[in-house]
Design an enzyme around this catalytic site. Structure first.
Site, PDB file in Angstrom:
ATOM      1  N   GLU A   1      66.278  37.763  50.778  1.00  0.00           N
ATOM      2  CA  GLU A   1      66.011  37.960  49.360  1.00  0.00           C
ATOM      3  C   GLU A   1      65.069  39.148  49.192  1.00  0.00           C
ATOM      4  O   GLU A   1      64.006  39.189  49.822  1.00  0.00           O
ATOM      5  CB  GLU A   1      65.371  36.699  48.767  1.00  0.00           C
TER       6      GLU A   1
ATOM      7  N   ASP B   1      56.364  33.234  39.404  1.00  0.00           N
ATOM      8  CA  ASP B   1      55.766  33.471  40.714  1.00  0.00           C
ATOM      9  C   ASP B   1      54.291  33.120  40.720  1.00  0.00           C
ATOM     10  O   ASP B   1      53.565  33.364  39.755  1.00  0.00           O
ATOM     11  CB  ASP B   1      55.947  34.936  41.122  1.00  0.00           C
TER      12      ASP B   1
END
Length: 272
Positions: free
Chosen positions: A55, A66
């Protein structure tokens, strides 16, 4: 340079299915694009450590899903002048690392050039999949259409709170794999695998045979081993990026990921 014509549509899912069907636990590490001057060297190190896909984060200034570590990595990359265009140019120049690449970013960056142009740029860079965590499945038609037209596999996320009708739609429309989010919260290292992970992966597996990768909080070999008991594999992000932010080079990351690879293999070798 990567030749996009060699990337057949559906290559990410076929690759992961083929490896899963041998009994292998799948490993997908994450790196923030542009985090260091030679950041694409991490891709080769990840593949050498036994990654099954990688990724690549395209940094965004307001990464709402995040946690602290990935936010710091985003900030560091942006301060270095990283942009989606430069990162994709780096990927094209670096060539094929030997495993599929899946880009991840927020929908603002997709909309900047438009879904069609964005997906076409991913394709030219040799990227086969795309994760957009802030895009709800019921608003994803434009992106999934553009992705399909360019041979990009849109990976959709499911959380412990996803109701069954929505989960069924996610399982049906996701491509490549289904990303199971182990907790209701942001990314980041955790002391233990969330109890909700097992139930979520079981619910997804009741709806699809597509590979299921578990992420958010996978940080240690023991956690990877436990996750493998429920899911087809793991996504490892914050634990990787914390080491990069602390100065770890490609060889250091290869050694760390090799410990997760061994843990996944040990769990895969157990009688079922």
């Amino acid at each position: 340079m990567t030749d996009p014509t060699t990337l057949a549509a559906g290559a990410v899912e076929r690759h992961l299915r083929a490896r899963r069907d041998t009994g292998r636990g799948l490993l997908m590490p994450y790196v923030t694009g542009g985090i260091t001057a030679g950041w694409t060297d991490y891709l080769r190190a990840f593949a050498a450590a036994g990654a099954d896909a990688i990724e690549v984060g395209l940094p965004f200034s307001d990464p709402t899903l995040d946690g602290v570590t990935i936010q710091q990595a985003n900030d560091a990359a942006l301060r270095r002048g990283a942009s989606a265009r430069r990162i994709l140019a780096d990927l094209a120049e670096a060539g094929d690392p030997g495993v599929p690449l899946v880009a991840s970013t927020y929908y603002n960056l997709v909309l900047h050039d438009g879904p069609e142009a964005f997906c076409a740029a991913l394709r030219r860079a040799g990227v086969g999949g795309l994760i957009v965590p802030d895009l709800p499945v019921h608003e994803a038609d434009e992106l999934t259409g553009a992705a399909a037209a360019n041979g990009i596999e849109p990976v959709l996320l499911a959380s412990p709170a996803t109701p069954r009708p929505r989960l069924a739609e996610i399982a049906r429309r996701s491509r490549g794999f289904v990303y199971a989010v182990s907790v209701m919260g942001t990314t980041g290292e955790r002391a233990a695998l969330a109890a909700s992970a097992a139930e979520l992966t079981e619910r997804i597996r009741d709806l699809t045979d597509r590979p299921v990768l578990l992420g958010f909080g996978i940080s240690t070999p023991d956690q990877a081993r436990e996750a493998r008991r429920h899911a087809d594999g793991v996504v490892v992000g914050a634990a990787v990026m914390r080491r990069v932010l602390d100065g770890a080079g490609p060889d250091d990351l290869r050694a760390f990921l090799a410990t997760l690879r061994r843990a996944l293999d040990q769990e895969s070798d157990r009688p079922r």
